[in-house]
Design a protein around this motif. Structure first.
Motif, PDB file in Angstrom:
ATOM      1  N   THR A 131      23.300  36.391  41.435  1.00 47.87           N
ATOM      2  CA  THR A 131      24.138  37.456  40.888  1.00 47.87           C
ATOM      3  C   THR A 131      24.817  36.988  39.605  1.00 47.87           C
ATOM      4  O   THR A 131      24.869  37.718  38.603  1.00 47.87           O
ATOM      5  CB  THR A 131      25.186  37.873  41.938  1.00 47.87           C
ATOM      6  N   ARG A 132      25.310  35.751  39.624  1.00 54.94           N
ATOM      7  CA  ARG A 132      25.984  35.227  38.422  1.00 54.94           C
ATOM      8  C   ARG A 132      25.002  35.097  37.260  1.00 54.94           C
ATOM      9  O   ARG A 132      25.361  35.359  36.100  1.00 54.94           O
ATOM     10  CB  ARG A 132      26.625  33.878  38.738  1.00 54.94           C
ATOM     11  N   ALA A 133      23.776  34.716  37.567  1.00 55.60           N
ATOM     12  CA  ALA A 133      22.777  34.615  36.487  1.00 55.60           C
ATOM     13  C   ALA A 133      22.542  35.989  35.863  1.00 55.60           C
ATOM     14  O   ALA A 133      22.441  36.125  34.636  1.00 55.60           O
ATOM     15  CB  ALA A 133      21.471  34.040  37.037  1.00 55.60           C
ATOM     16  N   ALA A 134      22.484  37.007  36.708  1.00 54.71           N
ATOM     17  CA  ALA A 134      22.296  38.366  36.181  1.00 54.71           C
ATOM     18  C   ALA A 134      23.514  38.814  35.386  1.00 54.71           C
ATOM     19  O   ALA A 134      23.398  39.532  34.384  1.00 54.71           O
ATOM     20  CB  ALA A 134      22.020  39.339  37.334  1.00 54.71           C
ATOM     21  N   MET A 135      24.697  38.390  35.815  1.00 53.57           N
ATOM     22  CA  MET A 135      25.908  38.702  35.055  1.00 53.57           C
ATOM     23  C   MET A 135      25.867  38.053  33.678  1.00 53.57           C
ATOM     24  O   MET A 135      26.216  38.671  32.669  1.00 53.57           O
ATOM     25  CB  MET A 135      27.156  38.200  35.821  1.00 53.57           C
ATOM     26  N   THR A 136      25.409  36.812  33.640  1.00 52.54           N
ATOM     27  CA  THR A 136      25.314  36.093  32.360  1.00 52.54           C
ATOM     28  C   THR A 136      24.389  36.834  31.399  1.00 52.54           C
ATOM     29  O   THR A 136      24.708  37.022  30.225  1.00 52.54           O
ATOM     30  CB  THR A 136      24.786  34.656  32.598  1.00 52.54           C
ATOM     31  N   GLN A 137      23.275  37.278  31.952  1.00 52.96           N
ATOM     32  CA  GLN A 137      22.313  38.016  31.111  1.00 52.96           C
ATOM     33  C   GLN A 137      22.916  39.265  30.493  1.00 52.96           C
ATOM     34  O   GLN A 137      22.510  39.694  29.423  1.00 52.96           O
ATOM     35  CB  GLN A 137      21.123  38.445  31.974  1.00 52.96           C
ATOM     36  N   LYS A 138      23.853  39.874  31.198  1.00 47.88           N
ATOM     37  CA  LYS A 138      24.486  41.093  30.675  1.00 47.88           C
ATOM     38  C   LYS A 138      25.862  40.812  30.070  1.00 47.88           C
ATOM     39  O   LYS A 138      26.635  41.742  29.826  1.00 47.88           O
ATOM     40  CB  LYS A 138      24.603  42.144  31.787  1.00 47.88           C
ATOM     41  N   ASN A 139      26.159  39.546  29.868  1.00 49.09           N
ATOM     42  CA  ASN A 139      27.460  39.159  29.297  1.00 49.09           C
ATOM     43  C   ASN A 139      28.646  39.714  30.065  1.00 49.09           C
ATOM     44  O   ASN A 139      29.604  40.214  29.490  1.00 49.09           O
ATOM     45  CB  ASN A 139      27.564  39.615  27.840  1.00 49.09           C
ATOM     46  N   ILE A 140      28.559  39.627  31.377  1.00 48.46           N
ATOM     47  CA  ILE A 140      29.645  40.118  32.223  1.00 48.46           C
ATOM     48  C   ILE A 140      30.456  38.928  32.728  1.00 48.46           C
ATOM     49  O   ILE A 140      29.918  37.993  33.308  1.00 48.46           O
ATOM     50  CB  ILE A 140      29.071  40.939  33.404  1.00 48.46           C
ATOM     51  N   ASP A 141      31.764  38.983  32.484  1.00 39.01           N
ATOM     52  CA  ASP A 141      32.641  37.901  32.945  1.00 39.01           C
ATOM     53  C   ASP A 141      33.060  38.099  34.394  1.00 39.01           C
ATOM     54  O   ASP A 141      33.251  37.144  35.140  1.00 39.01           O
ATOM     55  CB  ASP A 141      33.916  37.857  32.087  1.00 39.01           C
ATOM     56  N   CYS A 142      33.238  39.345  34.755  1.00 41.89           N
ATOM     57  CA  CYS A 142      33.770  39.655  36.078  1.00 41.89           C
ATOM     58  C   CYS A 142      33.078  40.916  36.571  1.00 41.89           C
ATOM     59  O   CYS A 142      33.003  41.909  35.852  1.00 41.89           O
ATOM     60  CB  CYS A 142      35.279  39.863  35.937  1.00 41.89           C
ATOM     61  N   LEU A 143      32.556  40.850  37.781  1.00 45.90           N
ATOM     62  CA  LEU A 143      31.817  41.993  38.326  1.00 45.90           C
ATOM     63  C   LEU A 143      32.618  42.597  39.477  1.00 45.90           C
ATOM     64  O   LEU A 143      33.026  41.887  40.400  1.00 45.90           O
ATOM     65  CB  LEU A 143      30.448  41.516  38.815  1.00 45.90           C
ATOM     66  N   ILE A 144      32.820  43.911  39.412  1.00 43.58           N
ATOM     67  CA  ILE A 144      33.517  44.631  40.477  1.00 43.58           C
ATOM     68  C   ILE A 144      32.442  45.295  41.336  1.00 43.58           C
ATOM     69  O   ILE A 144      31.840  46.286  40.934  1.00 43.58           O
ATOM     70  CB  ILE A 144      34.472  45.696  39.890  1.00 43.58           C
ATOM     71  N   VAL A 145      32.208  44.732  42.515  1.00 44.20           N
ATOM     72  CA  VAL A 145      31.135  45.209  43.392  1.00 44.20           C
ATOM     73  C   VAL A 145      31.732  46.180  44.409  1.00 44.20           C
ATOM     74  O   VAL A 145      32.558  45.779  45.232  1.00 44.20           O
ATOM     75  CB  VAL A 145      30.470  44.022  44.127  1.00 44.20           C
ATOM     76  N   VAL A 146      31.338  47.446  44.347  1.00 44.48           N
ATOM     77  CA  VAL A 146      31.891  48.431  45.300  1.00 44.48           C
ATOM     78  C   VAL A 146      30.868  48.894  46.332  1.00 44.48           C
ATOM     79  O   VAL A 146      31.239  49.381  47.395  1.00 44.48           O
ATOM     80  CB  VAL A 146      32.462  49.674  44.577  1.00 44.48           C
ATOM     81  N   ASP A 147      29.581  48.783  46.041  1.00 46.56           N
ATOM     82  CA  ASP A 147      28.550  49.204  46.991  1.00 46.56           C
ATOM     83  C   ASP A 147      28.714  48.396  48.284  1.00 46.56           C
ATOM     84  O   ASP A 147      28.624  47.172  48.273  1.00 46.56           O
ATOM     85  CB  ASP A 147      27.174  48.944  46.366  1.00 46.56           C
ATOM     86  N   PRO A 148      28.957  49.076  49.433  1.00 47.68           N
ATOM     87  CA  PRO A 148      29.187  48.325  50.670  1.00 47.68           C
ATOM     88  C   PRO A 148      28.029  47.389  51.016  1.00 47.68           C
ATOM     89  O   PRO A 148      28.246  46.324  51.591  1.00 47.68           O
ATOM     90  CB  PRO A 148      29.316  49.426  51.737  1.00 47.68           C
TER      91      PRO A 148
END
Lengths: 394, 394
Positions: free
Chosen positions: B21-38
């Motif tokens: 998940t963090r690797a995918a965040m890096t690819q999209k330049n996301i520092d912090c991901l708010i995951v709401v999908d249960p």
């Protein structure tokens, strides 16, 4: 309307609901209301199907019949369940479903523009499970001329006073939840696997009681034991019940999508004194609260009487102690209007229905003894009749 | 972590999921991901509870352990189910719940500001049932310095290739759905009330099979008959089955939230020729599609082979013919990533799992014969083994 569809309410009742909704729209200067809450869609149109995992809505205007709009394959389900003319059922193509490239709201926007509804004010249920951030952004982008207005719970508020037919369905749900609790008490014993117990809860709830057939509840049964019952919303697994276990059962009967939630707690053997104290506190406080459940009093009056009595008994509860109930779809059997808590100054009126929910989650388990009630002319009436105490099975 | 909680996966597996998940965040330049999908919250943290009717999320950062954030009373449920440190479980006060005056996202925004996460880019699951338009607007307002980035399905895409443990749970679900279909065929007969049949479907599905105990499915059973089966998503009522009725059963076994959906159709007595023709078309086309279900082929390859064969038989289907499956919560047992349709160029890889769903909804009824499959090194494997034909009971 096809000749053989079975509506749950008279056309007159659907018409009255539409009138109330339009009056509320007028008060908020809304020309067109986009209803996405499945409960609101069902209440206004009769629509019933497990299709809310894709975008759908009811378009409500002042001077034209509502329009059901949804996924193409679900238009057939609308034809089978709504009272609307076939022409007022509009499906969108399947390539809009769960696509990265296009959003179903692009299709809806085009429809609204074609209908010239994009020049006025459009009400949106901004705070609803089935109205996503992406849906909102698509409408914002595609309807630049429209005035988008927050209409969260506008329809829900029209639903709080129940009709006689609605109460009849809720009483059917009450018969079902009585049967469910009776069956649980009959069969629960040490050595039982919890998933087998859950299976029996489902069976009883869906088979129903006599002519009261069971619909699926908007919340799945919760039956946590011991430490798991320190939390309110755990479901079940295959653990085995032991002598001494205390388990609460938060379940609902459901009939034609109308709910009667009711929780009870069962101790397999004599409960510790702490639970007997909690039982006394909860029952005293619930009655103190319910003594205020009558027309003219407010939700807050009920809540304050409850919380003050509970605190006198030395117990604290830091969440609301009830909410409005009726027609619902997952994930919530509440109506998302009134809450029994400080600050809710909604006045009680006859035929309002709520789940009085004085649950206590303690440090080593939980206690739930709850009631679903209908407000009457001078007080309240319990919908279901299940022994109101901490049940003990030896 | 409390000593007695039962995680469904090893800590190593959760760690690997977080890495992906963090690797995918890096690819999209996301520092912090708010995951709401249960489903995503559960997949990343182990959290399991019916609490998604109020706002909750998992805060995922690159260099710190995730944080579970949700309603105060549900923090206890997180303590019982997630592998995270207790300090990383944060509850918000109950007056944020279903309130007109404040939004839970106000509380989350304050937390993100305190953590200095509001200066960077924040990923949001814009298209998710549990991320409302109002939630998005609250974050926009309260986090003016943040760069809000659409991260819809970012986590879902990390889930498409299943681990051996996940496949084991799906095989348990397969044993359950086999038992469900066997039981339906055993008991169905003219004169049966459909709610009683639904009750038995639930009982079998939740009791499960041997050690494979049943969890609730993310979609309720659908068992429409005759004209109601022209629509895909109707559930049941108390109508009585008649000789000659054709009913499809779209159901899933579920184990530890992992699904194996499987549909079959039963005719009470000899079916009309049209349905026999449809059966042949569906089975031929499904096999034509599945012949392409192997690594190196794309979702589109499978879909095109299916649709071309179906059309040769003179049948048309204008919606997708399958989707990725696995861990899920209501309202959808699909993973909302790949779809078996033209245009989906996702390459198939070993251990992907999907529900091949060649349902036909005709003008007087419906036919569903479906398979849940796992892609192998050289082809595919059916998860469940249920006779692959239009079942007839005389």
């Amino acid at each position: 309307m096809p000749k053989d569809i079975k509506l749950n309410f008279s056309l007159a009742e659907y018409a009255a609901r539409l009138d109330k909704t339009r009056a509320a729209m007028t008060q908020k200067n809304i020309d067109c209301l986009i209803v996405v809450d499945p409960s609101n869609i069902a209440w206004l149109s009769g629509y019933d199907g497990w299709s809310f995992y894709t975008h759908q809505c009811l378009i409500v205007q002042h001077a034209a019949e509502p329009i059901w709009w949804g996924r193409g394959i679900d238009a057939a389900g609308a034809q089978r369940t709504v009272y609307l003319d076939s022409d007022n059922i509009i499906g969108y193509p399947d390539h809009y479903v769960q696509s990265d490239e296009r959003h179903p709201m692009d299709h809806l926007s085009r429809l609204l523009r074609e209908m010239k509804l994009d020049q006025g004010s459009i009400g949106l249920e901004m705070e609803n499970y089935y109205f996503t951030a992406a849906a909102f952004r698509a409408l914002q982008t595609r309807l630049p001329a429209a005035k988008l207005v927050d209409a969260t719970a506008l329809v829900n508020w029209q639903r709080i006073v129940k009709s006689e037919q609605e109460l009849e369905y809720m009483r059917s749900a009450a018969r079902i939840v009585e049967a469910m609790h009776a069956h649980i008490y009959d069969i629960i014993e040490p050595g039982m696997v919890k998933s087998d117990l859950a299976a029996e809860i489902f069976r009883t709830g869906i088979a129903g009681k006599d002519e009261h057939w069971g619909d699926y509840p908007a919340i799945m049964p919760m039956l946590p034991t011991g430490m798991d019952a320190t939390a309110p919303h755990l479901t079940w697994d295959n653990s085995v019940l032991q002598a001494g276990d205390i388990t609460f059962f938060e379940i609902a009967g459901c009939h034609k999508r109308y709910h009667c939630p009711l929780s009870r707690t069962i101790s397999l053997g004599p409960p510790p004194q702490k639970y007997l104290d909690a039982e006394k506190a909860v029952l005293d406080a619930m009655h103190a609260g319910l003594d205020n459940a009558k027309p003219g009093k407010t939700c807050e009056d009920v809540a304050i009487a409850f919380f003050e009595c509970l605190e006198k008994h030395g117990f604290k509860k830091d969440n609301r102690t009830g909410y409005s109930i009726g027609l619902s779809y997952p994930p919530d059997w509440g109506e998302r209007t009134i809450s029994l808590r400080r600050g809710d100054k909604t006045e009680l009126r006859p035929n309002m229905t709520f789940h009085f929910m004085p649950a206590l989650w303690l440090d080593d388990g939980g206690l739930e003894i709850t009631e679903s009630v209908v407000v009457t002319e001078n007080g309240y009436e319990r919908l279901a009749s299940v022994e109101q105490r901490l049940l003990v099975k030896n």
